[in-house]
Scaffold this motif. Structure first.
Motif, PDB file in Angstrom:
ATOM      1  N   LEU A  82      39.188  35.201  87.907  1.00 45.13           N
ATOM      2  CA  LEU A  82      40.109  35.400  88.957  1.00 45.13           C
ATOM      3  C   LEU A  82      40.480  34.254  89.479  1.00 45.13           C
ATOM      4  O   LEU A  82      41.553  33.370  90.139  1.00 45.13           O
ATOM      5  CB  LEU A  82      40.550  36.555  88.967  1.00 45.13           C
ATOM      6  CG  LEU A  82      41.701  37.049  89.693  1.00 45.13           C
ATOM      7  CD1 LEU A  82      42.904  36.926  89.096  1.00 45.13           C
ATOM      8  CD2 LEU A  82      41.305  38.394  90.810  1.00 45.13           C
ATOM      9  N   HIS A  83      38.927  33.796  90.195  1.00 45.42           N
ATOM     10  CA  HIS A  83      39.394  32.778  91.087  1.00 45.42           C
ATOM     11  C   HIS A  83      40.390  31.712  91.033  1.00 45.42           C
ATOM     12  O   HIS A  83      40.510  30.831  91.769  1.00 45.42           O
ATOM     13  CB  HIS A  83      38.091  32.610  91.417  1.00 45.42           C
ATOM     14  CG  HIS A  83      36.811  32.387  90.726  1.00 45.42           C
ATOM     15  ND1 HIS A  83      36.587  32.878  90.065  1.00 45.42           N
ATOM     16  CD2 HIS A  83      36.132  30.824  91.016  1.00 45.42           C
ATOM     17  CE1 HIS A  83      35.820  32.539  89.639  1.00 45.42           C
ATOM     18  NE2 HIS A  83      35.691  31.029  89.336  1.00 45.42           N
ATOM     19  N   LYS A 109      34.480  29.228  95.196  1.00 42.97           N
ATOM     20  CA  LYS A 109      33.652  29.288  93.524  1.00 42.97           C
ATOM     21  C   LYS A 109      33.486  30.270  93.079  1.00 42.97           C
ATOM     22  O   LYS A 109      32.891  30.262  91.310  1.00 42.97           O
ATOM     23  CB  LYS A 109      32.693  27.740  93.751  1.00 42.97           C
ATOM     24  CG  LYS A 109      32.630  26.634  93.961  1.00 42.97           C
ATOM     25  CD  LYS A 109      33.065  25.629  93.484  1.00 42.97           C
ATOM     26  CE  LYS A 109      33.055  24.063  93.961  1.00 42.97           C
ATOM     27  NZ  LYS A 109      34.501  23.968  94.314  1.00 42.97           N
ATOM     28  N   THR A 110      33.687  31.649  93.822  1.00 43.85           N
ATOM     29  CA  THR A 110      33.388  32.805  93.553  1.00 43.85           C
ATOM     30  C   THR A 110      34.231  33.270  93.543  1.00 43.85           C
ATOM     31  O   THR A 110      35.398  33.346  94.398  1.00 43.85           O
ATOM     32  CB  THR A 110      31.774  33.337  93.617  1.00 43.85           C
ATOM     33  OG1 THR A 110      31.847  33.210  94.843  1.00 43.85           O
ATOM     34  CG2 THR A 110      30.475  32.603  93.055  1.00 43.85           C
ATOM     35  N   LEU A 111      34.635  34.987  92.654  1.00 42.28           N
ATOM     36  CA  LEU A 111      35.227  35.785  92.771  1.00 42.28           C
ATOM     37  C   LEU A 111      34.748  36.702  94.626  1.00 42.28           C
ATOM     38  O   LEU A 111      35.762  36.858  95.289  1.00 42.28           O
ATOM     39  CB  LEU A 111      35.049  36.779  92.283  1.00 42.28           C
ATOM     40  CG  LEU A 111      36.180  38.253  91.904  1.00 42.28           C
ATOM     41  CD1 LEU A 111      37.673  37.817  92.187  1.00 42.28           C
ATOM     42  CD2 LEU A 111      35.410  39.305  90.419  1.00 42.28           C
ATOM     43  N   ASN A 112      33.915  36.971  94.506  1.00 41.24           N
ATOM     44  CA  ASN A 112      33.130  36.645  96.033  1.00 41.24           C
ATOM     45  C   ASN A 112      34.115  35.698  97.808  1.00 41.24           C
ATOM     46  O   ASN A 112      34.604  36.088  98.134  1.00 41.24           O
ATOM     47  CB  ASN A 112      31.520  36.489  96.211  1.00 41.24           C
ATOM     48  CG  ASN A 112      31.158  38.887  95.353  1.00 41.24           C
ATOM     49  OD1 ASN A 112      32.322  39.001  95.351  1.00 41.24           O
ATOM     50  ND2 ASN A 112      29.995  38.698  95.335  1.00 41.24           N
ATOM     51  N   LYS A 113      33.404  34.951  97.281  1.00 41.04           N
ATOM     52  CA  LYS A 113      34.276  33.962  97.636  1.00 41.04           C
ATOM     53  C   LYS A 113      35.661  33.894  97.753  1.00 41.04           C
ATOM     54  O   LYS A 113      36.543  33.237  99.482  1.00 41.04           O
ATOM     55  CB  LYS A 113      33.546  32.359  97.818  1.00 41.04           C
ATOM     56  CG  LYS A 113      31.863  32.435  98.031  1.00 41.04           C
ATOM     57  CD  LYS A 113      31.800  30.516  98.069  1.00 41.04           C
ATOM     58  CE  LYS A 113      30.279  30.751  98.767  1.00 41.04           C
ATOM     59  NZ  LYS A 113      29.468  30.073  97.771  1.00 41.04           N
TER      60      LYS A 113
END
Ligand SMILES: [Zn+2]
Length: 322
Positions: A82-83, A109-113
């Motif tokens: 999704l990011h 670069k990631t969902l968490n980011k």
């Protein structure tokens, strides 16, 4: 008003055009349909009432819905996530990101980011209003599906899987939930069954399987990718059965869809048309309904897509009025 400068208010047609012209990356592995799938997911959540305001956070609902669609109709050559679209949809000038104060502006670069970087996204207010309205939402959805998910047989097979997969998923959820999850389970099941996106895929798939023709009179009238006079109809009504399997579908022009839903005619076990005996018709320029009595309907190429005997006999016994 939108956040960017516009000289006039954009219409529904403008947004349909934007949905059909999304800037989607094309590499040698083929198209990466991140943005269309993000929009499908947002529309899905709006239609389920899970997004009610023009403020779209990176919620678990959004992540799960996106992943569910990506798994079925995404391009397996890409890793998904999704990011990517949540950030890049900004370039299509109707989607805006509300960054957190320390966001550096680069693609997370990631969902968490992504979750760390942004508060939420929002759409043009006009577009959000169109998506709240059932009719305009349907038109936007149809445009999205017709443009991005219909040009190859492979994709059609995947679309068929959407229905099968969702049916399966609904069943699996029932089994895996404990008693304390019962209510939650029912809520999810209900939402899955009521998913507008899933219904849109059903309609489009049925029409495609019947080559955009009415199974009754063979009318084929198409103006654009999202405008056709033929409907993907449910044989057993969706409002009673929530059955969107392909073999509960058939394609009819508007007139014959209307007549079928009211039992003016039915289809027998040999796929022949049976017309009610008491129709009053004057049809100087088209073949009257009663003249189709005893004729075979137009059927899909492959027998696996034929209407099921079970659905047809239900219609004959419960809707048809001889
Ligand atoms: Zn027709």
């Amino acid at each position: 008003m939108s956040e960017h400068n516009q000289s006039r208010k954009l219409t529904l047609a403008d947004y349909c055009h934007k949905f059909a012209a999304l800037k989607v990356s094309q590499r040698k592995q083929g198209e990466a349909p991140y943005k269309p799938i993000l929009l499908l997911s947002v529309i899905d959540l709006i239609s389920q009432g899970l997004i009610r305001e023009n403020c779209i956070p990176v919620s678990d609902d959004l992540v799960n819905t996106f992943n569910k669609y990506w798994k079925i109709i995404g391009n397996p050559a890409y890793d998904g996530g999704l990011h990517y679209p949540f950030f890049h949809l900004q370039s299509d000038s109707f989607w805006y990101i509300k960054p957190k104060p320390d966001f550096n502006g680069l693609q997370p670069k990631t969902l968490n980011k992504l979750k760390q970087a942004v508060d939420y996204a929002k759409l043009d207010d006009e577009l959000f209003d169109f998506l709240l309205d059932q009719n305009s939402r349907k038109e936007l959805l149809d445009t999205l599906i017709a443009t991005w998910f219909y040009e190859s047989q492979k994709k059609l097979d995947n679309l068929l899987m959407i229905n099968q997969d969702f049916e399966k998923q609904t069943g699996e959820e029932c089994e895996s939930y404990t008693y304390s999850n019962y209510q939650e389970n029912n809520r999810k099941k209900f939402q899955l069954k009521k998913s507008l996106v899933r219904e849109a895929f059903f309609r489009k798939t049925i029409i495609h399987i019947y080559d955009y023709q009415c199974a009754f009179c063979r009318l084929k009238a198409v103006r654009s990718i999202s405008q056709t006079m033929v409907d993907g109809a449910h044989i057993k009504p969706i409002s009673l059965f929530y059955n969107s399997k392909i073999d509960n579908g058939i394609s009819f022009c508007k007139n014959h869809h209307w007549a079928f839903d009211r039992g003016w005619f039915t289809i027998d076990e040999n796929y022949k048309i049976v017309v009610a005996s008491n129709l009053q018709e004057i049809s100087p320029n088209a073949k009257p309904i009663k003249d189709f009595h005893g004729e075979s309907i137009f059927l899909p190429n492959s027998e696996v897509y034929f209407p099921s005997q079970e659905s047809l006999s239900w219609h004959k016994n419960n809707i048809f009025k001889a």
